[in-house]
Write a protein that holds these residues in place. Sequence first.
Motif, PDB file in Angstrom:
ATOM      1  N   LYS A 159     -13.688  -0.754 -82.175  1.00 52.61           N
ATOM      2  CA  LYS A 159     -12.278  -1.042 -81.871  1.00 52.61           C
ATOM      3  C   LYS A 159     -11.359  -0.699 -83.045  1.00 52.61           C
ATOM      4  N   ALA A 160     -11.924  -0.647 -84.251  1.00 54.99           N
ATOM      5  CA  ALA A 160     -11.108  -0.311 -85.421  1.00 54.99           C
ATOM      6  C   ALA A 160     -10.614   1.134 -85.365  1.00 54.99           C
ATOM      7  N   TYR A 161     -11.325   1.971 -84.606  1.00 57.11           N
ATOM      8  CA  TYR A 161     -10.896   3.371 -84.449  1.00 57.11           C
ATOM      9  C   TYR A 161      -9.808   3.431 -83.372  1.00 57.11           C
ATOM     10  N   SER A 162      -8.645   2.903 -83.695  1.00 59.42           N
ATOM     11  CA  SER A 162      -7.570   2.784 -82.702  1.00 59.42           C
ATOM     12  C   SER A 162      -6.339   3.625 -83.053  1.00 59.42           C
ATOM     13  N   PHE A 163      -6.516   4.586 -83.971  1.00 57.71           N
ATOM     14  CA  PHE A 163      -5.390   5.397 -84.422  1.00 57.71           C
ATOM     15  C   PHE A 163      -5.636   6.876 -84.141  1.00 57.71           C
ATOM     16  N   ILE A 164      -4.566   7.598 -83.896  1.00 57.23           N
ATOM     17  CA  ILE A 164      -4.628   9.053 -83.702  1.00 57.23           C
ATOM     18  C   ILE A 164      -3.676   9.696 -84.700  1.00 57.23           C
ATOM     19  N   ASP A 165      -4.166  10.667 -85.486  1.00 52.72           N
ATOM     20  CA  ASP A 165      -3.292  11.327 -86.458  1.00 52.72           C
ATOM     21  C   ASP A 165      -2.574  12.515 -85.813  1.00 52.72           C
ATOM     22  N   ASN A 166      -1.771  13.217 -86.595  1.00 53.74           N
ATOM     23  CA  ASN A 166      -0.956  14.318 -86.066  1.00 53.74           C
ATOM     24  C   ASN A 166      -1.790  15.511 -85.615  1.00 53.74           C
ATOM     25  N   SER A 167      -3.050  15.559 -86.046  1.00 57.55           N
ATOM     26  CA  SER A 167      -3.943  16.654 -85.616  1.00 57.55           C
ATOM     27  C   SER A 167      -4.758  16.275 -84.386  1.00 57.55           C
ATOM     28  N   GLY A 168      -4.569  15.056 -83.890  1.00 52.29           N
ATOM     29  CA  GLY A 168      -5.301  14.597 -82.712  1.00 52.29           C
ATOM     30  C   GLY A 168      -6.625  13.942 -83.027  1.00 52.29           C
ATOM     31  N   ASN A 169      -6.899  13.702 -84.313  1.00 50.31           N
ATOM     32  CA  ASN A 169      -8.155  13.066 -84.713  1.00 50.31           C
ATOM     33  C   ASN A 169      -8.060  11.545 -84.590  1.00 50.31           C
ATOM     34  N   VAL A 170      -9.103  10.935 -84.044  1.00 51.53           N
ATOM     35  CA  VAL A 170      -9.189   9.473 -83.981  1.00 51.53           C
ATOM     36  C   VAL A 170      -9.705   8.978 -85.330  1.00 51.53           C
ATOM     37  N   TYR A 171      -9.064   7.937 -85.872  1.00 52.03           N
ATOM     38  CA  TYR A 171      -9.482   7.448 -87.177  1.00 52.03           C
ATOM     39  C   TYR A 171      -9.285   5.941 -87.296  1.00 52.03           C
ATOM     40  N   ARG A 172      -9.815   5.393 -88.397  1.00 49.20           N
ATOM     41  CA  ARG A 172      -9.613   3.987 -88.743  1.00 49.20           C
ATOM     42  C   ARG A 172      -9.327   3.892 -90.236  1.00 49.20           C
ATOM     43  N   PRO A 173      -8.501   2.927 -90.655  1.00 42.79           N
ATOM     44  CA  PRO A 173      -8.280   2.716 -92.085  1.00 42.79           C
ATOM     45  C   PRO A 173      -9.384   1.848 -92.678  1.00 42.79           C
ATOM     46  N   VAL A 174      -9.820   2.176 -93.898  1.00 44.26           N
ATOM     47  CA  VAL A 174     -10.877   1.418 -94.577  1.00 44.26           C
ATOM     48  C   VAL A 174     -10.444   1.165 -96.020  1.00 44.26           C
ATOM     49  N   SER A 175     -10.678  -0.025 -96.494  1.00 44.07           N
ATOM     50  CA  SER A 175     -10.309  -0.385 -97.867  1.00 44.07           C
ATOM     51  C   SER A 175     -11.025   0.508 -98.877  1.00 44.07           C
ATOM     52  N   MET A 176     -10.324   0.847 -99.950  1.00 44.28           N
ATOM     53  CA  MET A 176     -10.926   1.648-101.028  1.00 44.28           C
ATOM     54  C   MET A 176     -11.163   0.802-102.271  1.00 44.28           C
ATOM     55  N   ALA A 177     -11.232  -0.527-102.097  1.00 44.12           N
ATOM     56  CA  ALA A 177     -11.390  -1.428-103.246  1.00 44.12           C
ATOM     57  C   ALA A 177     -12.792  -1.354-103.827  1.00 44.12           C
ATOM     58  N   TRP A 178     -12.883  -1.501-105.142  1.00 47.42           N
ATOM     59  CA  TRP A 178     -14.174  -1.559-105.840  1.00 47.42           C
ATOM     60  C   TRP A 178     -15.023  -2.674-105.233  1.00 47.42           C
ATOM     61  N   PRO A 179     -16.276  -2.381-104.808  1.00 43.10           N
ATOM     62  CA  PRO A 179     -17.052  -3.353-104.006  1.00 43.10           C
ATOM     63  C   PRO A 179     -17.774  -4.435-104.797  1.00 43.10           C
ATOM     64  N   ASN A 180     -17.916  -4.277-106.124  1.00 40.68           N
ATOM     65  CA  ASN A 180     -18.704  -5.231-106.904  1.00 40.68           C
ATOM     66  C   ASN A 180     -17.840  -6.303-107.564  1.00 40.68           C
ATOM     67  N   LYS A 181     -18.489  -7.380-108.022  1.00 40.40           N
ATOM     68  CA  LYS A 181     -17.765  -8.449-108.709  1.00 40.40           C
ATOM     69  C   LYS A 181     -17.385  -8.039-110.130  1.00 40.40           C
ATOM     70  N   LYS A 182     -18.188  -7.163-110.724  1.00 37.20           N
ATOM     71  CA  LYS A 182     -17.880  -6.687-112.068  1.00 37.20           C
ATOM     72  C   LYS A 182     -16.677  -5.746-112.034  1.00 37.20           C
TER      73      LYS A 182
END
Length: 374
Positions: free
Chosen positions: A144-167
Amino acid sequence: SDASGRYHSNWLNMMYPRLKLARNLLKDDGVISIHIDEHEYSNLEKLLNEIFGEENNLGTIIWDKRNPKGDAKGIAYQHEQIIFFAKNRENFLLHNEFKRPKENAKKIIQKAESLIKKEGVINDNIRKEFKDWIRIQDFSGGEKAYSFIDNSGNVYRPVSMAWPNKKQSPEDYKIPLIHPVTNKPCPMPDKGWRNPSKTMQKLLSEGLILFGKDESTQPNRKYLLKENMEENVPSLLYFGGSDDDLLKKLDVVFDTPKVVDVAKRIITPITKENDIVLDFFAGSSTTAHAVMQLNVEDSKDRKFIMVQLPEPIEESHEAYSKGYRYITEISKKRIDNVAKKLKEEHPDKAKDLDLGFKVFKLDSSNIKAWSPEV
């Protein structure tokens, strides 16, 4: 009888040599999967740990059948287990991705394409209609997160780019992104980005970073669905249907048939081109049906071996009135009818596949049975 004091012991004695043989038959990158209910699961896992080794346990799928048992005396179980063991886990993962296709990925992409084709243009109306459609579907949260369509017609979802570790991340992971319109730095995750600056610049040049209207919004990564059509095998499988209508069309009468769709979901992540799928307890040959169906769908040339004792069918059973005398006859008839059905429904694909099969019968043994009285 399950009231027997040796009930579990007898079951273990029946399974042990079969599992031992199964391990010997497997290639080094082979996998065994076993479908079982709650009664012997704990005993089965002990057997598999002993024969295959705990380090080769790939995990267990819980199949939620969406229907609690009505005759339960305690908790009404509505799930069963499908346990996976590799002969050599390291070897298996080296040669297999152990992933499955996203169940509704093609359906989602096709819906987006149909909406775009209908309007002839990509606009806010298309995007809203697509998002509304996604919202009411019985999809997983990830789909369900893939609920967006870009200007080229591609289906996409936004995903966080945050550093995944506690350090804290290295300094190279803390270079701000500049908003393309305001030319001001955007907010950065507390511990930095997931990727180094070189990777971030590459994503930026490929248009795979999503910015907000201005620099006040933290950018996200754009995940295109067409580039992420597969996913890790989840531990939960939801399927509450049956194959009653399908088996009726195939003229198959069997009391406890496995479900083709479930069998396909088991086979897909553990097989590749030219692999052999063997079923020790073939029954009506649902596994063969699933292999043939998958070969038509993805054009892979898997092969199957079905093993089934010629158990007699009781005269009172519906299958007996149809002329079947042994379970093996039902199994052979099903494979034959499935092949005919696939040729009719998918003539272009089926013509390139081998949908035939051979039947072998065990001869009588030349080993004299041991008797303590002789």
